[in-house]
Scaffold this motif. Structure first.
Motif, PDB file in Angstrom:
ATOM      1  N   HIS A 263      14.540   2.603  26.162  1.00 23.87           N
ATOM      2  CA  HIS A 263      15.248   2.506  24.872  1.00 23.87           C
ATOM      3  C   HIS A 263      14.563   3.304  23.768  1.00 23.87           C
ATOM      4  O   HIS A 263      15.018   3.261  22.622  1.00 23.87           O
ATOM      5  CB  HIS A 263      15.353   1.040  24.451  1.00 23.87           C
ATOM      6  CG  HIS A 263      16.264   0.232  25.307  1.00 23.87           C
ATOM      7  ND1 HIS A 263      17.634   0.250  25.159  1.00 23.87           N
ATOM      8  CD2 HIS A 263      15.996  -0.617  26.345  1.00 23.87           C
ATOM      9  CE1 HIS A 263      18.189  -0.563  26.045  1.00 23.87           C
ATOM     10  NE2 HIS A 263      17.222  -1.100  26.783  1.00 23.87           N
ATOM     11  N   GLN A 264      13.513   4.043  24.105  1.00 26.31           N
ATOM     12  CA  GLN A 264      12.766   4.833  23.138  1.00 26.31           C
ATOM     13  C   GLN A 264      12.315   4.010  21.934  1.00 26.31           C
ATOM     14  O   GLN A 264      12.585   4.315  20.768  1.00 26.31           O
ATOM     15  CB  GLN A 264      13.583   6.049  22.680  1.00 26.31           C
ATOM     16  CG  GLN A 264      13.557   7.213  23.654  1.00 26.31           C
ATOM     17  CD  GLN A 264      12.123   7.691  23.933  1.00 26.31           C
ATOM     18  OE1 GLN A 264      11.437   8.183  23.045  1.00 26.31           O
ATOM     19  NE2 GLN A 264      11.665   7.522  25.174  1.00 26.31           N
ATOM     20  N   VAL A 265      11.595   2.923  22.276  1.00 32.19           N
ATOM     21  CA  VAL A 265      10.956   2.078  21.279  1.00 32.19           C
ATOM     22  C   VAL A 265       9.445   2.201  21.481  1.00 32.19           C
ATOM     23  O   VAL A 265       8.953   2.085  22.609  1.00 32.19           O
ATOM     24  CB  VAL A 265      11.388   0.607  21.424  1.00 32.19           C
ATOM     25  CG1 VAL A 265      10.578  -0.294  20.479  1.00 32.19           C
ATOM     26  CG2 VAL A 265      12.877   0.467  21.148  1.00 32.19           C
ATOM     27  N   THR A 266       8.714   2.449  20.409  1.00 31.22           N
ATOM     28  CA  THR A 266       7.268   2.574  20.502  1.00 31.22           C
ATOM     29  C   THR A 266       6.657   1.208  20.856  1.00 31.22           C
ATOM     30  O   THR A 266       7.044   0.175  20.296  1.00 31.22           O
ATOM     31  CB  THR A 266       6.697   3.082  19.169  1.00 31.22           C
ATOM     32  OG1 THR A 266       7.183   4.407  18.943  1.00 31.22           O
ATOM     33  CG2 THR A 266       5.173   3.113  19.203  1.00 31.22           C
ATOM     34  N   LEU A 267       5.677   1.225  21.815  1.00 27.84           N
ATOM     35  CA  LEU A 267       5.021  -0.016  22.242  1.00 27.84           C
ATOM     36  C   LEU A 267       3.519   0.099  21.989  1.00 27.84           C
ATOM     37  O   LEU A 267       2.867   1.054  22.426  1.00 27.84           O
ATOM     38  CB  LEU A 267       5.276  -0.272  23.726  1.00 27.84           C
ATOM     39  CG  LEU A 267       4.625  -1.529  24.317  1.00 27.84           C
ATOM     40  CD1 LEU A 267       5.155  -2.790  23.628  1.00 27.84           C
ATOM     41  CD2 LEU A 267       4.884  -1.610  25.827  1.00 27.84           C
TER      42      LEU A 267
ATOM     43  N   LEU B  59       0.732   2.389  23.892  1.00 29.71           N
ATOM     44  CA  LEU B  59       1.179   2.474  25.285  1.00 29.71           C
ATOM     45  C   LEU B  59       2.346   3.437  25.466  1.00 29.71           C
ATOM     46  O   LEU B  59       2.454   4.105  26.494  1.00 29.71           O
ATOM     47  CB  LEU B  59       1.590   1.080  25.787  1.00 29.71           C
ATOM     48  CG  LEU B  59       0.498   0.012  25.771  1.00 29.71           C
ATOM     49  CD1 LEU B  59       1.054  -1.302  26.291  1.00 29.71           C
ATOM     50  CD2 LEU B  59      -0.708   0.455  26.594  1.00 29.71           C
ATOM     51  N   HIS B  60       3.252   3.474  24.466  1.00 28.22           N
ATOM     52  CA  HIS B  60       4.385   4.416  24.530  1.00 28.22           C
ATOM     53  C   HIS B  60       4.763   4.813  23.112  1.00 28.22           C
ATOM     54  O   HIS B  60       4.863   3.944  22.226  1.00 28.22           O
ATOM     55  CB  HIS B  60       5.607   3.794  25.221  1.00 28.22           C
ATOM     56  CG  HIS B  60       6.827   4.669  25.145  1.00 28.22           C
ATOM     57  ND1 HIS B  60       6.919   5.867  25.810  1.00 28.22           N
ATOM     58  CD2 HIS B  60       7.993   4.533  24.454  1.00 28.22           C
ATOM     59  CE1 HIS B  60       8.080   6.436  25.540  1.00 28.22           C
ATOM     60  NE2 HIS B  60       8.753   5.636  24.724  1.00 28.22           N
ATOM     61  N   LEU B  61       4.974   6.104  22.901  1.00 30.23           N
ATOM     62  CA  LEU B  61       5.309   6.613  21.572  1.00 30.23           C
ATOM     63  C   LEU B  61       6.706   7.233  21.600  1.00 30.23           C
ATOM     64  O   LEU B  61       6.957   8.193  22.331  1.00 30.23           O
ATOM     65  CB  LEU B  61       4.296   7.677  21.127  1.00 30.23           C
ATOM     66  CG  LEU B  61       4.544   8.326  19.760  1.00 30.23           C
ATOM     67  CD1 LEU B  61       4.484   7.274  18.660  1.00 30.23           C
ATOM     68  CD2 LEU B  61       3.538   9.450  19.503  1.00 30.23           C
TER      69      LEU B  61
ATOM     70  N   THR C  98      11.783   0.026  15.213  1.00 32.50           N
ATOM     71  CA  THR C  98      11.170   1.234  15.765  1.00 32.50           C
ATOM     72  C   THR C  98      10.000   0.965  16.686  1.00 32.50           C
ATOM     73  O   THR C  98       9.689   1.771  17.558  1.00 32.50           O
ATOM     74  CB  THR C  98      10.677   2.131  14.622  1.00 32.50           C
ATOM     75  OG1 THR C  98       9.693   1.416  13.852  1.00 32.50           O
ATOM     76  CG2 THR C  98      11.823   2.548  13.717  1.00 32.50           C
ATOM     77  N   THR C  99       9.327  -0.171  16.495  1.00 27.74           N
ATOM     78  CA  THR C  99       8.047  -0.384  17.177  1.00 27.74           C
ATOM     79  C   THR C  99       7.879  -1.854  17.547  1.00 27.74           C
ATOM     80  O   THR C  99       8.258  -2.746  16.780  1.00 27.74           O
ATOM     81  CB  THR C  99       6.877   0.045  16.265  1.00 27.74           C
ATOM     82  OG1 THR C  99       7.065   1.404  15.885  1.00 27.74           O
ATOM     83  CG2 THR C  99       5.538  -0.103  16.979  1.00 27.74           C
ATOM     84  N   ILE C 100       7.315  -2.084  18.721  1.00 30.36           N
ATOM     85  CA  ILE C 100       6.935  -3.428  19.155  1.00 30.36           C
ATOM     86  C   ILE C 100       5.411  -3.479  19.277  1.00 30.36           C
ATOM     87  O   ILE C 100       4.801  -2.648  19.961  1.00 30.36           O
ATOM     88  CB  ILE C 100       7.576  -3.785  20.509  1.00 30.36           C
ATOM     89  CG1 ILE C 100       9.105  -3.865  20.370  1.00 30.36           C
ATOM     90  CG2 ILE C 100       7.019  -5.106  21.045  1.00 30.36           C
ATOM     91  CD1 ILE C 100       9.831  -4.077  21.684  1.00 30.36           C
ATOM     92  N   LEU C 101       4.786  -4.445  18.597  1.00 32.44           N
ATOM     93  CA  LEU C 101       3.366  -4.724  18.753  1.00 32.44           C
ATOM     94  C   LEU C 101       3.251  -5.985  19.590  1.00 32.44           C
ATOM     95  O   LEU C 101       3.614  -7.078  19.139  1.00 32.44           O
ATOM     96  CB  LEU C 101       2.692  -4.923  17.396  1.00 32.44           C
ATOM     97  CG  LEU C 101       2.243  -3.654  16.645  1.00 32.44           C
ATOM     98  CD1 LEU C 101       3.441  -2.852  16.189  1.00 32.44           C
ATOM     99  CD2 LEU C 101       1.353  -4.018  15.467  1.00 32.44           C
ATOM    100  N   ALA C 102       2.789  -5.845  20.841  1.00 30.82           N
ATOM    101  CA  ALA C 102       2.779  -6.957  21.786  1.00 30.82           C
ATOM    102  C   ALA C 102       1.356  -7.433  22.023  1.00 30.82           C
ATOM    103  O   ALA C 102       0.463  -6.635  22.341  1.00 30.82           O
ATOM    104  CB  ALA C 102       3.417  -6.530  23.105  1.00 30.82           C
TER     105      ALA C 102
ATOM    106  N   GLU D 293      11.977  -2.058  11.376  1.00 35.16           N
ATOM    107  CA  GLU D 293      10.874  -3.020  11.400  1.00 35.16           C
ATOM    108  C   GLU D 293       9.853  -2.721  12.506  1.00 35.16           C
ATOM    109  O   GLU D 293      10.154  -2.070  13.505  1.00 35.16           O
ATOM    110  CB  GLU D 293      11.395  -4.444  11.608  1.00 35.16           C
ATOM    111  CG  GLU D 293      12.196  -5.011  10.462  1.00 35.16           C
ATOM    112  CD  GLU D 293      13.674  -4.760  10.605  1.00 35.16           C
ATOM    113  OE1 GLU D 293      14.445  -5.349   9.833  1.00 35.16           O
ATOM    114  OE2 GLU D 293      14.069  -3.961  11.488  1.00 35.16           O
ATOM    115  N   LEU D 294       8.648  -3.280  12.313  1.00 35.30           N
ATOM    116  CA  LEU D 294       7.646  -3.412  13.366  1.00 35.30           C
ATOM    117  C   LEU D 294       7.695  -4.860  13.826  1.00 35.30           C
ATOM    118  O   LEU D 294       7.512  -5.779  13.018  1.00 35.30           O
ATOM    119  CB  LEU D 294       6.243  -3.072  12.858  1.00 35.30           C
ATOM    120  CG  LEU D 294       5.810  -1.603  12.951  1.00 35.30           C
ATOM    121  CD1 LEU D 294       6.610  -0.753  11.980  1.00 35.30           C
ATOM    122  CD2 LEU D 294       4.311  -1.474  12.668  1.00 35.30           C
TER     123      LEU D 294
END
Length: 509
Positions: free
Chosen positions: A98-102, A17-19, A75-79, A47-48
């Motif tokens: 916040h420039q976090v990958t989603l 969704l966002h990189l 760095t990344t959220i897996l929702a 972490e992821l």
């Protein structure tokens, strides 16, 4: 594995969704599953974060959650979309802010599936890395036993990982210069970081450039005598196999160092014999022969260095002096008759400054020890005995210094510093109290700063106006204070002899 490999895995069906910048092709860190609103206390960075969004009660909660995650360097959220049927827009906006990958996890995919996929890929990658590492180690060992130099092996690894490699010592000597030697400011930054880092490998920054620092051999040894592998770039951003390649080069460099050290240690008895001949006044021909056996060219001018690492191990001290000596020639170093280390170095323009800078780089690593070095003037082989005494005299002055590293040349001691350095401490204290005792007691009792005014008055060559300007006082205040000093000391500061007495007493404080 890389984040891009995880997102592209067809069996998981993840949707990006966002990189955020510089994340997609970065190795995956630890996976953390959480439904806490503020999980930051349980994150270390990189972490992821897998979450089912149970924590979300309102749109504002998304900002709170992502702030906590981003603040700890994840760095990344897996929702998972199972709870709401879709990923809330407010979570996407917070990740963009916040420039976090989603990444969206489909309803039919369990978090356990994601975790197992990453673990399986990690095991496969670990096996492949181990196999590649063993192959590389065998190739490197074969290369060095067949006569390849450490410079060649460093160039090979640099080509493999795409980063320039150098091997240096804690004093800044280049064992392997790589594509070119580092400049002095960079060497200062690199060695300072290496000597003070809590853990290695570490990263040093000089200007806009980063350098990764790996210890050669055991990281538990004394860093003052260590070699370090310096690689352009930040190793925390590299693939794991590149870091392993660097560590393998360190192991090969450690073997190469053992070979070099053995040759140098074998020369030490010859150097010690030559030094004993010099100190005993043996015939020049005999001294010359022994120095030739130690590798010294008798026709070249030399300087003598006398060094002492106070309260430090003897093996560290001699290794440090030999290391610095290797910057300019052979490591011709041995203990003298007074157990101080003596080095015979080929003379060259600017040598004292080079030695001062090299020894000075060790200062951050000197905890409770102190390094004092005295350096003679240039001399020929037939005057080495006199040069040795010069260096010993300069060493005594350096020993009286207050800094962790003190390097003094023979031409620096022709001043009051030499006089004071050679006077016993108790004599200096008695002299100071006899001349300035009443003034010191007056300052202690009244806080009138007579000593500070006197020191500035002498520094300004007795100028009332310049002293007043420097201390931001009225001229009449300066006059009053100096007159009070004269009354308390019984000396007239307009007389040269009295000024000298007071000046030396001040310098002895």
């Amino acid at each position: 594995m890389l984040l891009s490999e995880l997102v592209d895995a067809p069996e998981l069906g993840l949707h990006l969704l966002h990189l955020a910048q510089d994340v997609y092709d970065r190795p995956i860190g630890r996976l953390v599953t959480t439904d806490l609103l503020e999980p930051g206390n349980y994150l270390n960075g990189g972490e992821l974060v897998l979450t089912g969004l149970v924590w979300r009660r309102s749109a504002a909660d998304s900002e709170t959650f992502v702030t906590s995650v981003a603040g700890r360097g994840a760095t990344t959220i897996l929702a998972g979309k199972a709870l709401f049927g879709t990923i809330p827009v407010d979570l996407l906006e917070a990740c963009r802010h916040h420039q976090v990958t989603l990444v969206e996890v489909p309803t039919e995919v369990a978090f356990a599936d994601v975790t197992e996929y990453v673990a399986a890929a990690g095991s496969a990658n670990a096996g492949a890395r181990l196999s590649a590492s063993l192959v590389r180690q065998r190739e490197l060992l074969s290369a060095i036993t067949s006569g390849r130099t450490l410079d060649e092996l460093a160039a090979r690894i640099a080509g493999e990982i795409g980063h320039d490699c150098r091997v240096i010592t804690a004093t800044g000597r280049h064992v392997v210069p790589g594509p070119g030697e580092l400049d002095d400011p960079t060497l200062d930054a690199v060695t300072r970081r290496f000597l003070t880092a809590d853990l290695t490998p570490a990263v040093a920054v000089s200007g806009d450039a980063s350098y990764s620092l790996f210890p050669v051999g055991s990281g538990l040894g004394n860093r003052l005598t260590a070699w370090l592998l310096v690689i352009d770039g930040d190793h925390t951003q590299w693939p794991r196999d590149h870091v392993e390649a660097a560590q393998e080069l360190c192991a090969i460099a450690a073997l190469d160092r053992v070979r070099r050290d053995e040759g140098r240690i074998a020369l030490r008895p010859l150097v010690a014999d030559a030094l004993a001949l010099i100190e005993s006044g043996s015939p020049l021909a005999e001294v010359t022969t022994r120095l030739k056996q130690a590798g010294v060219r008798p026709d070249q001018p030399m300087v003598v260095a006398v060094a002492e690492l106070r309260d430090g191990p003897d093996d560290v001290a001699i290794t440090v002096l030999e290391d610095v000596a290797l910057m300019v020639g052979l490591a011709v170093v041995a203990p003298g008759r007074d157990d101080l280390l003596v080095g015979l170095l080929p003379s060259s323009p600017g040598l004292p400054d080079r030695l001062r800078r090299a020894f000075g780089r060790l200062a951050p690593g000197l905890a409770r020890t102190k390094l004092a070095v005295g350096i003679s003037g240039e001399t020929a082989i037939d005057a080495l005995a006199g040069a040795l005494e010069e260096a010993r005299f300069a060493h005594r002055v350096a020993r009286a210094g207050t800094t962790p590293v003190s390097v003094v040349t023979s031409d620096e001691v022709a001043s009051h510093v030499l006089l004071l350095a050679t006077v016993p401490d108790d004599v200096r204290r008695t002299y100071t109290y006899r001349v300035l005792g009443p003034v010191l007691e007056h300052d202690s009792r009244t806080g009138s700063e007579l000593i500070a005014t006197l020191r500035e008055f002498l520094a300004c060559s007795g100028s009332w106006s310049r002293t007043a300007e420097a201390l931001h006082l009225h001229v009449n205040t300066v006059r009053y204070r100096i007159e009070r000093v004269e009354q308390l000391t019984g000396r007239d500061l307009s007389w040269f002899e009295d000024r000298v007495d007071v000046f030396l007493a001040l310098k002895s404080l």
